[in-house]
Design a protein around this motif. Structure first.
Motif, PDB file in Angstrom:
ATOM      1  N   PHE A  17       0.839  -1.198   0.000  1.00 19.94           N
ATOM      2  CA  PHE A  17       0.000   0.000   0.000  1.00 19.94           C
ATOM      3  C   PHE A  17       0.872   1.247   0.000  1.00 19.94           C
ATOM      4  O   PHE A  17       1.899   1.301   0.674  1.00 19.94           O
ATOM      5  CB  PHE A  17      -0.923   0.022   1.226  1.00 19.94           C
ATOM      6  N   SER A  18       0.409   2.249  -0.736  1.00 19.10           N
ATOM      7  CA  SER A  18       1.108   3.529  -0.794  1.00 19.10           C
ATOM      8  C   SER A  18       0.777   4.358   0.446  1.00 19.10           C
ATOM      9  O   SER A  18      -0.199   4.071   1.157  1.00 19.10           O
ATOM     10  CB  SER A  18       0.691   4.297  -2.049  1.00 19.10           C
ATOM     11  N   PRO A  19       1.568   5.401   0.736  1.00 17.89           N
ATOM     12  CA  PRO A  19       1.240   6.270   1.880  1.00 17.89           C
ATOM     13  C   PRO A  19      -0.155   6.866   1.783  1.00 17.89           C
ATOM     14  O   PRO A  19      -0.858   6.986   2.792  1.00 17.89           O
ATOM     15  CB  PRO A  19       2.323   7.349   1.813  1.00 17.89           C
ATOM     16  N   ALA A  20      -0.588   7.237   0.560  1.00 15.22           N
ATOM     17  CA  ALA A  20      -1.926   7.814   0.401  1.00 15.22           C
ATOM     18  C   ALA A  20      -3.001   6.799   0.772  1.00 15.22           C
ATOM     19  O   ALA A  20      -3.992   7.139   1.430  1.00 15.22           O
ATOM     20  CB  ALA A  20      -2.117   8.292  -1.037  1.00 15.22           C
ATOM     21  N   GLU A  21      -2.818   5.550   0.360  1.00 17.85           N
ATOM     22  CA  GLU A  21      -3.805   4.523   0.679  1.00 17.85           C
ATOM     23  C   GLU A  21      -3.889   4.271   2.182  1.00 17.85           C
ATOM     24  O   GLU A  21      -4.978   4.101   2.733  1.00 17.85           O
ATOM     25  CB  GLU A  21      -3.449   3.219  -0.046  1.00 17.85           C
ATOM     26  N   ARG A  22      -2.746   4.269   2.829  1.00 15.58           N
ATOM     27  CA  ARG A  22      -2.750   4.043   4.279  1.00 15.58           C
ATOM     28  C   ARG A  22      -3.405   5.213   5.002  1.00 15.58           C
ATOM     29  O   ARG A  22      -4.125   5.032   5.992  1.00 15.58           O
ATOM     30  CB  ARG A  22      -1.324   3.825   4.790  1.00 15.58           C
ATOM     31  N   LEU A  23      -3.193   6.418   4.495  1.00 13.53           N
ATOM     32  CA  LEU A  23      -3.808   7.590   5.101  1.00 13.53           C
ATOM     33  C   LEU A  23      -5.327   7.551   4.931  1.00 13.53           C
ATOM     34  O   LEU A  23      -6.075   7.876   5.867  1.00 13.53           O
ATOM     35  CB  LEU A  23      -3.236   8.866   4.478  1.00 13.53           C
ATOM     36  N   VAL A  24      -5.801   7.149   3.746  1.00  6.53           N
ATOM     37  CA  VAL A  24      -7.246   7.024   3.512  1.00  6.53           C
ATOM     38  C   VAL A  24      -7.844   6.007   4.476  1.00  6.53           C
ATOM     39  O   VAL A  24      -8.899   6.237   5.080  1.00  6.53           O
ATOM     40  CB  VAL A  24      -7.530   6.617   2.057  1.00  6.53           C
ATOM     41  N   HIS A  25      -7.174   4.883   4.640  1.00  5.67           N
ATOM     42  CA  HIS A  25      -7.677   3.835   5.531  1.00  5.67           C
ATOM     43  C   HIS A  25      -7.749   4.336   6.972  1.00  5.67           C
ATOM     44  O   HIS A  25      -8.750   4.113   7.663  1.00  5.67           O
ATOM     45  CB  HIS A  25      -6.778   2.604   5.431  1.00  5.67           C
ATOM     46  N   PRO A  69     -17.279  10.102   3.742  1.00  2.00           N
ATOM     47  CA  PRO A  69     -16.817   9.855   2.360  1.00  2.00           C
ATOM     48  C   PRO A  69     -15.606  10.694   1.956  1.00  2.00           C
ATOM     49  O   PRO A  69     -14.996  10.417   0.918  1.00  2.00           O
ATOM     50  CB  PRO A  69     -18.037  10.239   1.506  1.00  2.00           C
ATOM     51  N   VAL A  70     -15.267  11.711   2.742  1.00  2.00           N
ATOM     52  CA  VAL A  70     -14.226  12.658   2.324  1.00  2.00           C
ATOM     53  C   VAL A  70     -12.868  11.982   2.104  1.00  2.00           C
ATOM     54  O   VAL A  70     -12.202  12.243   1.085  1.00  2.00           O
ATOM     55  CB  VAL A  70     -14.122  13.818   3.331  1.00  2.00           C
ATOM     56  N   PRO A  71     -12.368  11.123   3.029  1.00  4.31           N
ATOM     57  CA  PRO A  71     -11.052  10.505   2.772  1.00  4.31           C
ATOM     58  C   PRO A  71     -11.000   9.716   1.471  1.00  4.31           C
ATOM     59  O   PRO A  71     -10.001   9.779   0.746  1.00  4.31           O
ATOM     60  CB  PRO A  71     -10.860   9.589   3.994  1.00  4.31           C
ATOM     61  N   VAL A  72     -12.061   8.987   1.162  1.00  5.53           N
ATOM     62  CA  VAL A  72     -12.081   8.209  -0.088  1.00  5.53           C
ATOM     63  C   VAL A  72     -12.078   9.127  -1.296  1.00  5.53           C
ATOM     64  O   VAL A  72     -11.347   8.903  -2.267  1.00  5.53           O
ATOM     65  CB  VAL A  72     -13.307   7.280  -0.118  1.00  5.53           C
ATOM     66  N   LEU A  73     -12.889  10.189  -1.245  1.00  8.21           N
ATOM     67  CA  LEU A  73     -12.927  11.133  -2.365  1.00  8.21           C
ATOM     68  C   LEU A  73     -11.580  11.822  -2.533  1.00  8.21           C
ATOM     69  O   LEU A  73     -11.108  12.014  -3.661  1.00  8.21           O
ATOM     70  CB  LEU A  73     -14.031  12.162  -2.136  1.00  8.21           C
ATOM     71  N   ALA A  74     -10.947  12.192  -1.424  1.00 15.76           N
ATOM     72  CA  ALA A  74      -9.627  12.824  -1.505  1.00 15.76           C
ATOM     73  C   ALA A  74      -8.583  11.837  -2.023  1.00 15.76           C
ATOM     74  O   ALA A  74      -7.650  12.220  -2.741  1.00 15.76           O
ATOM     75  CB  ALA A  74      -9.209  13.353  -0.132  1.00 15.76           C
ATOM     76  N   GLY A  75      -8.747  10.551  -1.667  1.00 20.15           N
ATOM     77  CA  GLY A  75      -7.785   9.549  -2.109  1.00 20.15           C
ATOM     78  C   GLY A  75      -7.801   9.294  -3.600  1.00 20.15           C
ATOM     79  O   GLY A  75      -6.861   8.698  -4.136  1.00 20.15           O
ATOM     80  N   LEU A  76      -8.850   9.747  -4.294  1.00 20.34           N
ATOM     81  CA  LEU A  76      -8.929   9.528  -5.739  1.00 20.34           C
ATOM     82  C   LEU A  76      -7.833  10.252  -6.512  1.00 20.34           C
ATOM     83  O   LEU A  76      -7.600   9.938  -7.684  1.00 20.34           O
ATOM     84  CB  LEU A  76     -10.305   9.963  -6.255  1.00 20.34           C
ATOM     85  N   VAL A  77      -7.174  11.203  -5.870  1.00 20.54           N
ATOM     86  CA  VAL A  77      -6.052  11.864  -6.553  1.00 20.54           C
ATOM     87  C   VAL A  77      -4.841  10.937  -6.645  1.00 20.54           C
ATOM     88  O   VAL A  77      -3.929  11.189  -7.427  1.00 20.54           O
ATOM     89  CB  VAL A  77      -5.656  13.172  -5.825  1.00 20.54           C
ATOM     90  N   SER A  78      -4.834   9.856  -5.866  1.00 15.77           N
ATOM     91  CA  SER A  78      -3.720   8.905  -5.864  1.00 15.77           C
ATOM     92  C   SER A  78      -3.929   7.846  -6.929  1.00 15.77           C
ATOM     93  O   SER A  78      -4.958   7.169  -6.947  1.00 15.77           O
ATOM     94  CB  SER A  78      -3.585   8.252  -4.484  1.00 15.77           C
ATOM     95  N   ARG A  79      -2.954   7.674  -7.802  1.00 20.16           N
ATOM     96  CA  ARG A  79      -3.054   6.652  -8.839  1.00 20.16           C
ATOM     97  C   ARG A  79      -3.102   5.256  -8.232  1.00 20.16           C
ATOM     98  O   ARG A  79      -3.852   4.391  -8.681  1.00 20.16           O
ATOM     99  CB  ARG A  79      -1.865   6.766  -9.792  1.00 20.16           C
ATOM    100  N   ALA A  80      -2.307   5.021  -7.186  1.00 19.43           N
ATOM    101  CA  ALA A  80      -2.292   3.711  -6.539  1.00 19.43           C
ATOM    102  C   ALA A  80      -3.650   3.394  -5.921  1.00 19.43           C
ATOM    103  O   ALA A  80      -4.134   2.256  -5.990  1.00 19.43           O
ATOM    104  CB  ALA A  80      -1.198   3.669  -5.470  1.00 19.43           C
ATOM    105  N   PHE A  81      -4.270   4.393  -5.319  1.00 18.73           N
ATOM    106  CA  PHE A  81      -5.585   4.186  -4.709  1.00 18.73           C
ATOM    107  C   PHE A  81      -6.629   3.865  -5.771  1.00 18.73           C
ATOM    108  O   PHE A  81      -7.446   2.950  -5.598  1.00 18.73           O
ATOM    109  CB  PHE A  81      -5.980   5.434  -3.920  1.00 18.73           C
TER     110      PHE A  81
END
Length: 207
Positions: A17-25, A69-81
């Protein structure tokens, strides 16, 4: 035959998992935890007696649900996510085999082929995403009481309360599964897992 002296060393860890994915989780887990905890203090009489400022608990519950829903929507900027969302949304023949083995309680690794995410994780992700949308919609109907007739609000309250109980049970199961797999938790915490775990639990994962 011995390996060549100039051969690259085998990787000691595999990135999962990328840092962005871990932050979203983490952000999603925090907001969901606040929702569940405040709901418990609002609806369980023994816990409600411990709360001196019920109105504050109500407001915290409402805003944590609205922000869910905000973390998931924000995570969409991450290609890995986005890539992992695509993996979670694809269901193949090996996933059906995994589910059949799970229903038979067959725990042999060869009976449960999985890519980066197994079928159980895909079903959980789809269910919790749908439940979040329903909880958000029914919660808004309950929050803005002047916008809808009483019949709608009554139905929304019924669905919201019973779905909240189901979400709590499903989350408890999710946490229980995570507690039983230290390497999976390490992967979410640090972003990497051991090659042996990846090969055993997710043999179809093309790393």
């Amino acid at each position: 035959m011995s390996p060549r002296a100039d051969a690259p060393p085998a990787p000691t860890r595999v990135r999962r998992f990328s840092p962005a994915e871990r932050l979203v989780h983490r952000a999603t887990a925090l907001l969901m935890g606040v929702c569940v905890l405040t709901a418990a203090f609002l609806y369980v009489p023994q816990l409600a007696q411990l709360v001196g400022r019920r109105e504050l608990v109500v407001r915290v519950h409402e805003w944590s649900g609205l922000l869910l829903p905000v973390p998931v929507l924000a995570g969409l900027v991450s290609r890995a996510f986005r890539a992992d969302l695509g993996r979670l949304n694809r269901f193949g023949p090996h996933d059906r085999r995994w589910l059949r083995a799970a229903l038979r309680r067959d725990r042999r690794p060869e009976s449960r082929p999985a890519g980066k995410f197994n079928a159980g994780q895909k079903v959980y992700a789809a269910w919790i995403a749908g439940a979040t949308v329903v909880m958000l919609g029914t919660g808004l109907l309950m929050w803005f009481t002047h916008l809808t007739p009483i019949m709608w609000r009554t139905g929304a309250t019924f669905v919201h309360d019973w779905l909240a109980l189901t979400v709590g049970i499903v989350l408890a199961g999710h946490i229980g599964m995570a507690l039983g797999d230290p390497e999976a938790r390490r992967g979410m915490r640090t972003g990497s897992v051991s090659p042996d775990w990846a090969e055993r639990e997710h043999p179809l994962w093309h790393r």
